[in-house]
Design a protein around this motif. Structure first.
Motif, PDB file in Angstrom:
ATOM      1  N   SER A  96      -4.574 -14.424   3.955  1.00 25.14           N
ATOM      2  CA  SER A  96      -4.199 -13.097   3.459  1.00 25.14           C
ATOM      3  C   SER A  96      -4.360 -12.039   4.534  1.00 25.14           C
ATOM      4  O   SER A  96      -4.989 -12.273   5.568  1.00 25.14           O
ATOM      5  CB  SER A  96      -5.074 -12.715   2.253  1.00 25.14           C
ATOM      6  OG  SER A  96      -4.810 -13.549   1.156  1.00 25.14           O
ATOM      7  N   LEU A  97      -3.789 -10.899   4.260  1.00 23.83           N
ATOM      8  CA  LEU A  97      -3.957  -9.716   5.093  1.00 23.83           C
ATOM      9  C   LEU A  97      -4.687  -8.653   4.280  1.00 23.83           C
ATOM     10  O   LEU A  97      -4.357  -8.427   3.113  1.00 23.83           O
ATOM     11  CB  LEU A  97      -2.602  -9.147   5.518  1.00 23.83           C
ATOM     12  CG  LEU A  97      -1.697 -10.046   6.338  1.00 23.83           C
ATOM     13  CD1 LEU A  97      -0.330  -9.389   6.516  1.00 23.83           C
ATOM     14  CD2 LEU A  97      -2.321 -10.373   7.674  1.00 23.83           C
ATOM     15  N   ARG A  98      -5.661  -8.026   4.894  1.00 23.92           N
ATOM     16  CA  ARG A  98      -6.296  -6.851   4.299  1.00 23.92           C
ATOM     17  C   ARG A  98      -5.741  -5.651   5.047  1.00 23.92           C
ATOM     18  O   ARG A  98      -5.837  -5.563   6.265  1.00 23.92           O
ATOM     19  CB  ARG A  98      -7.811  -6.890   4.426  1.00 23.92           C
ATOM     20  CG  ARG A  98      -8.478  -5.602   3.898  1.00 23.92           C
ATOM     21  CD  ARG A  98      -9.980  -5.700   3.866  1.00 23.92           C
ATOM     22  NE  ARG A  98     -10.427  -6.745   2.963  1.00 23.92           N
ATOM     23  CZ  ARG A  98     -10.550  -6.625   1.633  1.00 23.92           C
ATOM     24  NH1 ARG A  98     -10.250  -5.468   1.063  1.00 23.92           N
ATOM     25  NH2 ARG A  98     -10.961  -7.627   0.903  1.00 23.92           N
ATOM     26  N   ILE A  99      -5.160  -4.729   4.298  1.00 21.28           N
ATOM     27  CA  ILE A  99      -4.556  -3.546   4.897  1.00 21.28           C
ATOM     28  C   ILE A  99      -5.379  -2.335   4.483  1.00 21.28           C
ATOM     29  O   ILE A  99      -5.429  -1.982   3.295  1.00 21.28           O
ATOM     30  CB  ILE A  99      -3.090  -3.368   4.467  1.00 21.28           C
ATOM     31  CG1 ILE A  99      -2.309  -4.660   4.698  1.00 21.28           C
ATOM     32  CG2 ILE A  99      -2.459  -2.194   5.213  1.00 21.28           C
ATOM     33  CD1 ILE A  99      -0.972  -4.710   3.999  1.00 21.28           C
ATOM     34  N   ARG A 100      -6.023  -1.737   5.450  1.00 24.10           N
ATOM     35  CA  ARG A 100      -6.811  -0.520   5.231  1.00 24.10           C
ATOM     36  C   ARG A 100      -5.944   0.638   5.723  1.00 24.10           C
ATOM     37  O   ARG A 100      -5.576   0.682   6.888  1.00 24.10           O
ATOM     38  CB  ARG A 100      -8.117  -0.608   6.006  1.00 24.10           C
ATOM     39  CG  ARG A 100      -9.005   0.612   5.805  1.00 24.10           C
ATOM     40  CD  ARG A 100     -10.428   0.359   6.266  1.00 24.10           C
ATOM     41  NE  ARG A 100     -11.077  -0.562   5.313  1.00 24.10           N
ATOM     42  CZ  ARG A 100     -11.617  -1.728   5.662  1.00 24.10           C
ATOM     43  NH1 ARG A 100     -11.606  -2.131   6.901  1.00 24.10           N
ATOM     44  NH2 ARG A 100     -12.193  -2.488   4.755  1.00 24.10           N
ATOM     45  N   ALA A 101      -5.653   1.542   4.817  1.00 30.91           N
ATOM     46  CA  ALA A 101      -4.703   2.605   5.145  1.00 30.91           C
ATOM     47  C   ALA A 101      -5.356   3.973   5.156  1.00 30.91           C
ATOM     48  O   ALA A 101      -6.237   4.262   4.347  1.00 30.91           O
ATOM     49  CB  ALA A 101      -3.556   2.601   4.137  1.00 30.91           C
ATOM     50  N   SER A 102      -4.904   4.801   6.071  1.00 26.61           N
ATOM     51  CA  SER A 102      -5.181   6.238   6.066  1.00 26.61           C
ATOM     52  C   SER A 102      -3.840   6.907   5.789  1.00 26.61           C
ATOM     53  O   SER A 102      -2.909   6.790   6.588  1.00 26.61           O
ATOM     54  CB  SER A 102      -5.711   6.694   7.431  1.00 26.61           C
ATOM     55  OG  SER A 102      -6.942   6.086   7.708  1.00 26.61           O
ATOM     56  N   TRP A 103      -3.754   7.569   4.649  1.00 26.85           N
ATOM     57  CA  TRP A 103      -2.501   8.179   4.204  1.00 26.85           C
ATOM     58  C   TRP A 103      -2.464   9.635   4.642  1.00 26.85           C
ATOM     59  O   TRP A 103      -3.348  10.406   4.316  1.00 26.85           O
ATOM     60  CB  TRP A 103      -2.386   8.075   2.683  1.00 26.85           C
ATOM     61  CG  TRP A 103      -2.481   6.668   2.200  1.00 26.85           C
ATOM     62  CD1 TRP A 103      -3.596   6.057   1.671  1.00 26.85           C
ATOM     63  CD2 TRP A 103      -1.461   5.677   2.216  1.00 26.85           C
ATOM     64  NE1 TRP A 103      -3.306   4.749   1.367  1.00 26.85           N
ATOM     65  CE2 TRP A 103      -2.007   4.491   1.679  1.00 26.85           C
ATOM     66  CE3 TRP A 103      -0.129   5.677   2.630  1.00 26.85           C
ATOM     67  CZ2 TRP A 103      -1.264   3.318   1.547  1.00 26.85           C
ATOM     68  CZ3 TRP A 103       0.606   4.509   2.498  1.00 26.85           C
ATOM     69  CH2 TRP A 103       0.043   3.352   1.969  1.00 26.85           C
ATOM     70  N   HIS A 104      -1.412  10.003   5.366  1.00 27.70           N
ATOM     71  CA  HIS A 104      -1.297  11.367   5.882  1.00 27.70           C
ATOM     72  C   HIS A 104      -0.307  12.218   5.095  1.00 27.70           C
ATOM     73  O   HIS A 104      -0.621  13.326   4.700  1.00 27.70           O
ATOM     74  CB  HIS A 104      -0.901  11.348   7.362  1.00 27.70           C
ATOM     75  CG  HIS A 104      -1.844  10.558   8.197  1.00 27.70           C
ATOM     76  ND1 HIS A 104      -3.169  10.875   8.340  1.00 27.70           N
ATOM     77  CD2 HIS A 104      -1.651   9.435   8.930  1.00 27.70           C
ATOM     78  CE1 HIS A 104      -3.763   9.992   9.126  1.00 27.70           C
ATOM     79  NE2 HIS A 104      -2.863   9.111   9.494  1.00 27.70           N
ATOM     80  N   SER A 105       0.896  11.708   4.868  1.00 30.49           N
ATOM     81  CA  SER A 105       1.935  12.494   4.209  1.00 30.49           C
ATOM     82  C   SER A 105       2.882  11.542   3.479  1.00 30.49           C
ATOM     83  O   SER A 105       3.458  10.654   4.099  1.00 30.49           O
ATOM     84  CB  SER A 105       2.700  13.312   5.251  1.00 30.49           C
ATOM     85  OG  SER A 105       3.782  13.981   4.653  1.00 30.49           O
ATOM     86  N   MET A 106       3.023  11.745   2.170  1.00 31.52           N
ATOM     87  CA  MET A 106       3.903  10.914   1.346  1.00 31.52           C
ATOM     88  C   MET A 106       4.837  11.807   0.548  1.00 31.52           C
ATOM     89  O   MET A 106       4.422  12.875   0.071  1.00 31.52           O
ATOM     90  CB  MET A 106       3.109  10.104   0.313  1.00 31.52           C
ATOM     91  CG  MET A 106       2.103   9.140   0.842  1.00 31.52           C
ATOM     92  SD  MET A 106       2.870   7.799   1.733  1.00 31.52           S
ATOM     93  CE  MET A 106       2.159   8.063   3.332  1.00 31.52           C
ATOM     94  N   LEU A 107       6.052  11.360   0.367  1.00 30.29           N
ATOM     95  CA  LEU A 107       6.969  12.041  -0.536  1.00 30.29           C
ATOM     96  C   LEU A 107       6.352  11.990  -1.931  1.00 30.29           C
ATOM     97  O   LEU A 107       5.972  10.921  -2.398  1.00 30.29           O
ATOM     98  CB  LEU A 107       8.332  11.337  -0.534  1.00 30.29           C
ATOM     99  CG  LEU A 107       9.440  12.004  -1.326  1.00 30.29           C
ATOM    100  CD1 LEU A 107       9.744  13.382  -0.744  1.00 30.29           C
ATOM    101  CD2 LEU A 107      10.687  11.149  -1.298  1.00 30.29           C
ATOM    102  N   GLY A 108       6.153  13.125  -2.557  1.00 32.51           N
ATOM    103  CA  GLY A 108       5.532  13.176  -3.872  1.00 32.51           C
ATOM    104  C   GLY A 108       4.053  13.524  -3.837  1.00 32.51           C
ATOM    105  O   GLY A 108       3.442  13.722  -4.871  1.00 32.51           O
TER     106      GLY A 108
END
Length: 164
Positions: A96-108
């Protein structure tokens, strides 16, 4: 699954020629058309074909190539569209892959909700398969429209990913 992509069937505009695959995507898909939807831990995030995916392609194809390598252990990717801006740290954990995300700008404006949902954990081949659906849609549309690309490198690499 904590990660999936709904590709849809976006409308395609005529595009006779383009500099490269990303440029063709920006020209072919109208901004008011159907979007792809990335689902992250049950949170839907719209990805515009003509804008977001056109920008993401230059990082997406190399990312999938890297993850497919037998010795892959980890990587980072920065998604640089202004309506899909995030940094993902991707680590292989067994199959598996573990994806750790830092979210900066999303539509909505879903950044805080996405952050609350935490990491996405997805089987390696499911992750590749979800993004392959997007690439297949784009490659097929470029071929159907017979778009003449000045630089075929990314398109050739995307096709190779789909063929294997």
């Amino acid at each position: 699954m904590s990660f999936s992509i709904q590709v849809g069937c976006p409308a395609v505009r005529r595009c006779g020629s383009a500099t490269d695959m990303a440029d063709a995507v920006g020209e072919m898909y109208p901004s008011e058309g159907e979007d792809a939807v990335l689902v992250w831990n049950l949170v839907p995030v719209r990805l515009s074909y003509g804008h977001d995916l056109a920008v993401l392609l230059d990082d997406l194809v190399p990312l999938l190539e890297e993850i497919r390598r037998p010795g892959f252990s980890n990587t980072e990717v920065f998604w640089g569209s202004d309506t899909f801006s995030a940094e993902w740290g991707i680590v292989r954990e067994g199959d598996s892959l573990r994806i750790r995300a830092s979210w900066h700008s999303m539509l909505g404006g879903y950044e805080s909700l996405l952050a609350e949902r935490g990491d996405a954990v997805v089987p390696v081949w499911d992750f590749i398969g979800e993004w392959a659906k997007v690439l297949r849609r784009i490659v097929t549309d470029i071929e159907v429209e017979r778009v003449e690309l000045q630089d075929y490198d990314l398109f050739r690499r995307a096709k190779a990913l789909l063929a294997s």
